[in-house]
Design a protein around this motif. Structure first.
Motif, PDB file in Angstrom:
ATOM      1  N   LEU A 254       0.843  -1.190   0.000  1.00  0.00           N
ATOM      2  CA  LEU A 254       0.000   0.000   0.000  1.00  0.00           C
ATOM      3  C   LEU A 254       0.879   1.241   0.000  1.00  0.00           C
ATOM      4  O   LEU A 254       1.636   1.485   0.953  1.00  0.00           O
ATOM      5  N   ALA A 255       0.810   2.036  -1.058  1.00  0.00           N
ATOM      6  CA  ALA A 255       1.547   3.289  -1.122  1.00  0.00           C
ATOM      7  C   ALA A 255       0.716   4.390  -0.475  1.00  0.00           C
ATOM      8  O   ALA A 255      -0.504   4.440  -0.637  1.00  0.00           O
ATOM      9  N   THR A 256       1.382   5.275   0.254  1.00  0.00           N
ATOM     10  CA  THR A 256       0.657   6.319   0.967  1.00  0.00           C
ATOM     11  C   THR A 256       1.525   7.557   1.114  1.00  0.00           C
ATOM     12  O   THR A 256       2.754   7.469   1.123  1.00  0.00           O
ATOM     13  N   LEU A 257       0.906   8.708   1.217  1.00  0.00           N
ATOM     14  CA  LEU A 257       1.646   9.922   1.539  1.00  0.00           C
ATOM     15  C   LEU A 257       2.177   9.804   2.963  1.00  0.00           C
ATOM     16  O   LEU A 257       1.511   9.209   3.822  1.00  0.00           O
ATOM     17  N   PRO A 258       3.336  10.341   3.261  1.00  0.00           N
ATOM     18  CA  PRO A 258       3.929  10.169   4.596  1.00  0.00           C
ATOM     19  C   PRO A 258       3.020  10.588   5.745  1.00  0.00           C
ATOM     20  O   PRO A 258       3.047   9.973   6.814  1.00  0.00           O
ATOM     21  N   GLU A 259       2.208  11.617   5.542  1.00  0.00           N
ATOM     22  CA  GLU A 259       1.342  12.085   6.627  1.00  0.00           C
ATOM     23  C   GLU A 259       0.029  11.302   6.735  1.00  0.00           C
ATOM     24  O   GLU A 259      -0.690  11.427   7.730  1.00  0.00           O
ATOM     25  N   ALA A 260      -0.283  10.473   5.742  1.00  0.00           N
ATOM     26  CA  ALA A 260      -1.524   9.700   5.769  1.00  0.00           C
ATOM     27  C   ALA A 260      -1.288   8.383   6.495  1.00  0.00           C
ATOM     28  O   ALA A 260      -1.358   7.297   5.918  1.00  0.00           O
ATOM     29  N   THR A 261      -0.995   8.475   7.780  1.00  0.00           N
ATOM     30  CA  THR A 261      -0.668   7.308   8.598  1.00  0.00           C
ATOM     31  C   THR A 261      -1.930   6.547   9.000  1.00  0.00           C
ATOM     32  O   THR A 261      -3.062   7.022   8.816  1.00  0.00           O
ATOM     33  N   PHE A 262      -1.720   5.368   9.587  1.00  0.00           N
ATOM     34  CA  PHE A 262      -2.855   4.599  10.088  1.00  0.00           C
ATOM     35  C   PHE A 262      -3.657   5.413  11.100  1.00  0.00           C
ATOM     36  O   PHE A 262      -4.884   5.469  11.039  1.00  0.00           O
ATOM     37  N   VAL A 263      -2.962   6.057  12.033  1.00  0.00           N
ATOM     38  CA  VAL A 263      -3.661   6.790  13.092  1.00  0.00           C
ATOM     39  C   VAL A 263      -4.457   7.961  12.524  1.00  0.00           C
ATOM     40  O   VAL A 263      -5.604   8.196  12.916  1.00  0.00           O
ATOM     41  N   SER A 264      -3.880   8.689  11.578  1.00  0.00           N
ATOM     42  CA  SER A 264      -4.606   9.829  11.011  1.00  0.00           C
ATOM     43  C   SER A 264      -5.840   9.361  10.246  1.00  0.00           C
ATOM     44  O   SER A 264      -6.902   9.987  10.316  1.00  0.00           O
ATOM     45  N   ARG A 265      -5.745   8.244   9.525  1.00  0.00           N
ATOM     46  CA  ARG A 265      -6.897   7.710   8.802  1.00  0.00           C
ATOM     47  C   ARG A 265      -7.952   7.206   9.784  1.00  0.00           C
ATOM     48  O   ARG A 265      -9.154   7.400   9.575  1.00  0.00           O
ATOM     49  N   TYR A 266      -7.495   6.536  10.820  1.00  0.00           N
ATOM     50  CA  TYR A 266      -8.419   6.003  11.819  1.00  0.00           C
ATOM     51  C   TYR A 266      -9.198   7.138  12.486  1.00  0.00           C
ATOM     52  O   TYR A 266     -10.413   7.060  12.653  1.00  0.00           O
ATOM     53  N   ARG A 267      -8.486   8.199  12.843  1.00  0.00           N
ATOM     54  CA  ARG A 267      -9.144   9.341  13.458  1.00  0.00           C
ATOM     55  C   ARG A 267     -10.141   9.999  12.511  1.00  0.00           C
ATOM     56  O   ARG A 267     -11.274  10.310  12.887  1.00  0.00           O
ATOM     57  N   GLN A 268      -9.739  10.166  11.271  1.00  0.00           N
ATOM     58  CA  GLN A 268     -10.597  10.827  10.292  1.00  0.00           C
ATOM     59  C   GLN A 268     -11.813   9.988   9.954  1.00  0.00           C
ATOM     60  O   GLN A 268     -12.919  10.511   9.778  1.00  0.00           O
ATOM     61  N   SER A 269     -11.657   8.666   9.872  1.00  0.00           N
ATOM     62  CA  SER A 269     -12.735   7.797   9.421  1.00  0.00           C
ATOM     63  C   SER A 269     -13.729   7.431  10.521  1.00  0.00           C
ATOM     64  O   SER A 269     -14.930   7.277  10.243  1.00  0.00           O
ATOM     65  N   PHE A 270     -13.261   7.287  11.747  1.00  0.00           N
ATOM     66  CA  PHE A 270     -14.108   6.710  12.774  1.00  0.00           C
ATOM     67  C   PHE A 270     -14.354   7.571  14.005  1.00  0.00           C
ATOM     68  O   PHE A 270     -15.179   7.222  14.844  1.00  0.00           O
ATOM     69  N   SER A 271     -13.652   8.696  14.132  1.00  0.00           N
ATOM     70  CA  SER A 271     -13.904   9.567  15.284  1.00  0.00           C
ATOM     71  C   SER A 271     -15.199  10.324  15.071  1.00  0.00           C
ATOM     72  O   SER A 271     -15.561  10.677  13.946  1.00  0.00           O
ATOM     73  N   ALA A 272     -15.893  10.594  16.171  1.00  0.00           N
ATOM     74  CA  ALA A 272     -17.173  11.304  16.074  1.00  0.00           C
ATOM     75  C   ALA A 272     -16.933  12.748  15.668  1.00  0.00           C
ATOM     76  O   ALA A 272     -15.921  13.346  15.972  1.00  0.00           O
TER      77      ALA A 272
END
Length: 272
Positions: A254-272
């Motif tokens: 999986l290629a990703t931008l350096p700032e698009a980490t697992f934690v940032s995606r998790y926060r963006q996708s699932f945080s209220a």
């Protein structure tokens, strides 16, 4: 980077002007796009001439399109990067509004590659590899099944349930998460095992490391067990037959931008 493959959403209208925008970025970056006849037909553009060797695959779509691309590239060493034109887009490196800036950076080599484990399942004599998850579920709608299971050769009893999910870290935020299973951060070489609607107080999710096979028997008297790989039904297991599940040797890239980490995606996708 010289050449990039293209995979898009199954419904071309979903990405709007996405192909034209991608073509513009590629041209400005000096990257040739490799467009298969299938993709060319979807978007009424010319397919590529010559060989189909690429340095990276660009996906315009949602997580389903990403899974399709990742599965297609297994074992060839080519990373896949996604622009989200779907709903959640957890596997995508950027949203649709960031296509130009994000892909310009990708084409310039400003990206990381995350290696993610996959799962293999042997059912009905055939082997299949899953990027997201393997699900063994009732083959008859509305009917409960009884599954006997073991991990690493050690028995763990029987569970009346609607099925069981074995998910990779990349798949742990999908069907597994919606059933209360554990989220596995990228970098963990393990799979999550979660029962679906267990009729038991003792069926708890379990994280299984590499090297420990999961064995699941259909112990239901008259109901077959359907085996699904990344949402696609691949086999049916009769009563008394077994499904073998383990982490596979193949890894999805999986290629990703350096700032698009697992934690940032998790926060963006699932945080209220």
């Amino acid at each position: 980077m010289r050449r990039a493959g293209v995979v898009t959403h199954g419904r071309p209208e979903q990405i709007g002007a996405g192909i034209a925008r991608l073509q513009t970025v590629a041209r400005e970056s000096g990257v040739d796009l490799v467009v298969s006849p299938e993709e060319a037909a979807k978007h009424a553009i010319a397919p590529s001439d010559g060989d189909d060797e690429v340095d990276i695959v660009v996906v315009l779509g949602g997580d389903g399109t990403m899974l399709r691309a990742l599965a297609r590239q297994l074992g060839d060493g080519i990373p896949v990067v996604g622009v989200n034109f779907g709903r959640v887009g957890f596997l995508s490196a950027m949203d649709r509004d960031g296509l130009e800036s994000g892909l310009t950076r990708i084409f310039a080599g400003d990206y990381d590659v995350v290696e993610l484990p996959t799962i293999e399942v042997v059912a009905a004599g055939a082997r299949h590899v899953a990027v997201n998850d393997v699900v063994a579920t009732s083959g008859s709608l509305g009917r409960m099944v009884e599954l006997e299971w073991a991990v690493g050769g050690e028995p763990l009893g029987r569970v009346p349930c609607d099925g069981v999910i074995c998910s990779t870290p990349s798949g742990s935020t999908a069907y597994n998460l919606s059933n209360g299973g554990p989220v596995l951060m990228w970098g963990i070489d393990a799979m999550a095992l979660t029962f679906v609607a267990p009729h038991s107080l003792h069926a708890r999710p379990l994280v299984v490391p590499r090297g420990r096979d999961v064995l699941v028997w259909n112990r239901t008297g008259s109901v077959p067990v359907a085996v699904l790989v990344d949402g696609h039904r691949v086999a049916e297991v009769s009563p008394s037959e077994r499904v073998d599940i383990r982490l596979a040797q193949e890894r999805s890239l999986l290629a990703t931008l350096p700032e698009a980490t697992f934690v940032s995606r998790y926060r963006q996708s699932f945080s209220a």
